[in-house]
Design a protein around this motif. Structure first.
Motif, PDB file in Angstrom:
ATOM      1  N   LEU A   2       9.627   2.428 -39.973  1.00 22.54           N
ATOM      2  CA  LEU A   2      10.442   1.251 -39.695  1.00 22.54           C
ATOM      3  C   LEU A   2      11.576   1.163 -40.699  1.00 22.54           C
ATOM      4  O   LEU A   2      11.391   1.428 -41.889  1.00 22.54           O
ATOM      5  CB  LEU A   2       9.575  -0.007 -39.781  1.00 22.54           C
ATOM      6  N   ASP A   3      12.765   0.773 -40.215  1.00 26.21           N
ATOM      7  CA  ASP A   3      13.883   0.626 -41.148  1.00 26.21           C
ATOM      8  C   ASP A   3      13.815  -0.735 -41.840  1.00 26.21           C
ATOM      9  O   ASP A   3      12.953  -1.569 -41.533  1.00 26.21           O
ATOM     10  CB  ASP A   3      15.224   0.851 -40.448  1.00 26.21           C
ATOM     11  N   ALA A   4      14.698  -0.952 -42.772  1.00 25.39           N
ATOM     12  CA  ALA A   4      14.661  -2.172 -43.583  1.00 25.39           C
ATOM     13  C   ALA A   4      14.794  -3.426 -42.733  1.00 25.39           C
ATOM     14  O   ALA A   4      14.126  -4.443 -42.990  1.00 25.39           O
ATOM     15  CB  ALA A   4      15.765  -2.126 -44.636  1.00 25.39           C
ATOM     16  N   GLU A   5      15.653  -3.399 -41.711  1.00 27.87           N
ATOM     17  CA  GLU A   5      15.844  -4.569 -40.854  1.00 27.87           C
ATOM     18  C   GLU A   5      14.598  -4.859 -40.034  1.00 27.87           C
ATOM     19  O   GLU A   5      14.197  -6.020 -39.871  1.00 27.87           O
ATOM     20  CB  GLU A   5      17.051  -4.360 -39.946  1.00 27.87           C
ATOM     21  N   GLN A   6      13.974  -3.824 -39.524  1.00 24.13           N
ATOM     22  CA  GLN A   6      12.751  -4.021 -38.737  1.00 24.13           C
ATOM     23  C   GLN A   6      11.626  -4.599 -39.601  1.00 24.13           C
ATOM     24  O   GLN A   6      10.918  -5.511 -39.176  1.00 24.13           O
ATOM     25  CB  GLN A   6      12.320  -2.693 -38.116  1.00 24.13           C
ATOM     26  N   ARG A   7      11.510  -4.122 -40.817  1.00 26.58           N
ATOM     27  CA  ARG A   7      10.482  -4.662 -41.706  1.00 26.58           C
ATOM     28  C   ARG A   7      10.814  -6.107 -42.082  1.00 26.58           C
ATOM     29  O   ARG A   7       9.912  -6.948 -42.196  1.00 26.58           O
ATOM     30  CB  ARG A   7      10.344  -3.801 -42.959  1.00 26.58           C
ATOM     31  N   ARG A   8      12.098  -6.414 -42.252  1.00 25.98           N
ATOM     32  CA  ARG A   8      12.488  -7.789 -42.581  1.00 25.98           C
ATOM     33  C   ARG A   8      12.075  -8.731 -41.456  1.00 25.98           C
ATOM     34  O   ARG A   8      11.536  -9.821 -41.721  1.00 25.98           O
ATOM     35  CB  ARG A   8      13.990  -7.870 -42.816  1.00 25.98           C
ATOM     36  N   ILE A   9      12.326  -8.337 -40.215  1.00 18.87           N
ATOM     37  CA  ILE A   9      11.986  -9.172 -39.066  1.00 18.87           C
ATOM     38  C   ILE A   9      10.481  -9.449 -39.043  1.00 18.87           C
ATOM     39  O   ILE A   9      10.028 -10.575 -38.835  1.00 18.87           O
ATOM     40  CB  ILE A   9      12.442  -8.503 -37.753  1.00 18.87           C
ATOM     41  N   LEU A  10       9.688  -8.399 -39.279  1.00 14.77           N
ATOM     42  CA  LEU A  10       8.232  -8.556 -39.278  1.00 14.77           C
ATOM     43  C   LEU A  10       7.755  -9.415 -40.441  1.00 14.77           C
ATOM     44  O   LEU A  10       6.920 -10.294 -40.293  1.00 14.77           O
ATOM     45  CB  LEU A  10       7.579  -7.180 -39.327  1.00 14.77           C
ATOM     46  N   ASP A  11       8.305  -9.155 -41.620  1.00 18.50           N
ATOM     47  CA  ASP A  11       7.827  -9.844 -42.829  1.00 18.50           C
ATOM     48  C   ASP A  11       8.197 -11.318 -42.854  1.00 18.50           C
ATOM     49  O   ASP A  11       7.470 -12.143 -43.414  1.00 18.50           O
ATOM     50  CB  ASP A  11       8.390  -9.156 -44.073  1.00 18.50           C
ATOM     51  N   GLU A  12       9.331 -11.663 -42.257  1.00 22.67           N
ATOM     52  CA  GLU A  12       9.797 -13.037 -42.337  1.00 22.67           C
ATOM     53  C   GLU A  12       9.272 -13.935 -41.216  1.00 22.67           C
ATOM     54  O   GLU A  12       9.506 -15.146 -41.225  1.00 22.67           O
ATOM     55  CB  GLU A  12      11.324 -13.062 -42.347  1.00 22.67           C
ATOM     56  N   ALA A  13       8.550 -13.353 -40.277  1.00 19.14           N
ATOM     57  CA  ALA A  13       7.990 -14.156 -39.160  1.00 19.14           C
ATOM     58  C   ALA A  13       6.709 -14.827 -39.625  1.00 19.14           C
ATOM     59  O   ALA A  13       5.766 -14.174 -40.058  1.00 19.14           O
ATOM     60  CB  ALA A  13       7.711 -13.249 -37.963  1.00 19.14           C
ATOM     61  N   HIS A  14       6.683 -16.148 -39.564  1.00 20.84           N
ATOM     62  CA  HIS A  14       5.471 -16.896 -39.939  1.00 20.84           C
ATOM     63  C   HIS A  14       5.606 -18.339 -39.469  1.00 20.84           C
ATOM     64  O   HIS A  14       6.614 -18.748 -38.954  1.00 20.84           O
ATOM     65  CB  HIS A  14       5.196 -16.825 -41.444  1.00 20.84           C
TER      66      HIS A  14
END
Length: 322
Positions: free
Chosen positions: A310-322
């Motif tokens: 996963l690229d940085a943007e994809q990980r950001r989307i996953l990590d910031e969802a809550h």
């Protein structure tokens, strides 16, 4: 297949769960899946001395016994790391957690010997304490484990399903004998439960923010500590709505609905399945997922996830969802 290290030994970044092998999954099907995993570059297999005592018709030990037969039949030596666990085998037929044999010095010695015999090895690659035993002082358990390492009967030690404070106390006691627990195993996946709500089974202990902080601090200090995640795909919940419903109230909250939306967004942009994105997210975060599979298609899906970065943007989307 990506690889990583546990205690200085190279293993595949994906661990194959053998819980049902030799019991609900018969020998022929289990052998075919293991052989396919090895051909794909897999080198890390997980079991326990109690799998699957809770299923009608089985007593526990079936998985270890099968893996021993498989090793002998396929001529497997040290190219595969087989991890097993002790402490949660009931002492009476039909017993449950109330009858687990625990982690006394006597049990540690005898259970490890039985596991070595079933697996057909002189030395267990990785031995976990399966679950806390509050009735036995951690100092007693750790001294018994240290004796196994000193005798050459176990290579690496790990701990599973312990509260963080108990984990630290136990690891400190073990260090007093000149050894370290280098691997932890807990329940963890992308969807997160309400930590104040009971999970489906009392046998599960979920990763907490405190535990992640502890693992990060140990690794930053140069005391390498690997985290292995069981139930990484939540029993098929990402792919099958009926499995998701069975997770119960612990997982039924707005945060997980937001996480599922983020997961679907990333899956579309990555051209991957939900399962593959979850496994890649775990691996990219330094966590080794344990995956149980029932057929070749499920295994191939999981193996292919190890090549998804996963690229940085994809990980950001996953990590910031809550």
């Amino acid at each position: 297949m990506r690889h990583t290290e546990i205690g200085g030994r190279k293993v595949s970044a994906l661990c194959l769960g053998a819980m049902k092998f030799g019991s609900q999954t018969d020998d022929a099907a289990s052998t075919a899946l293991l052989d396919r995993f090895l051909r794909a570059g897999g080198t890390f297999v997980d079991t326990a001395d109690c799998y699957q005592y809770w299923v009608d018709g089985f007593e526990g030990h079936e998985s270890e016994a099968f893996l021993g037969r498989w090793r002998r039949g396929q001529g497997i030596t040290d190219e595969v790391v087989i991890a097993t666990k002790i402490g949660a085998q009931p002492t009476v037929p039909g017993g449950g957690p109330e009858a687990w044999e625990g982690l006394s010095a006597q049990v540690v010695a005898s259970a490890a010997e039985r596991s070595r015999r079933r697996l057909g090895v002189d030395r267990i690659d990785l031995l976990y304490t399966h679950k806390e035993d509050r009735a036995t002082p951690v100092e007693e358990t750790m001294a018994a484990l240290a004796r196994l390492v000193d005798a050459g009967e176990v290579s690496q030690l790990g701990m599973s399903n312990h509260r963080t404070w108990r984990l630290e106390r136990a690891r400190a006691a073990l260090q007093g004998h000149g050894h370290r627990a280098t691997v932890l195993q807990y329940r963890y996946s992308y969807l997160q439960p309400r930590h104040e709500t009971r999970l489906e089974s009392d046998g599960f202990t979920h990763v907490t923010p405190e535990l992640l902080d502890y693992v990060g601090a140990e690794n930053a200090a140069g005391r390498d500590l690997a985290l292995v995640a069981y139930t990484s795909l939540l029993g098929g919940a990402y792919a099958r709505p009926e499995r998701a419903a069975a997770l119960g109230p612990a997982y039924d909250h707005p945060g997980n609905r937001n996480r599922l939306a983020a997961l679907d967004e990333v899956a579309r942009t990555a051209g991957a399945t939900r399962n593959q994105v979850v496994l890649s997210w775990l691996i990219g975060g330094g966590i080794i997922p344990v995956v149980g599979v029932g057929d070749a298609a499920q295994l191939d899906e999981a193996v292919e996830a190890t090549d998804l970065e996963l690229d940085a943007e994809q990980r950001r989307i996953l990590d910031e969802a809550h």
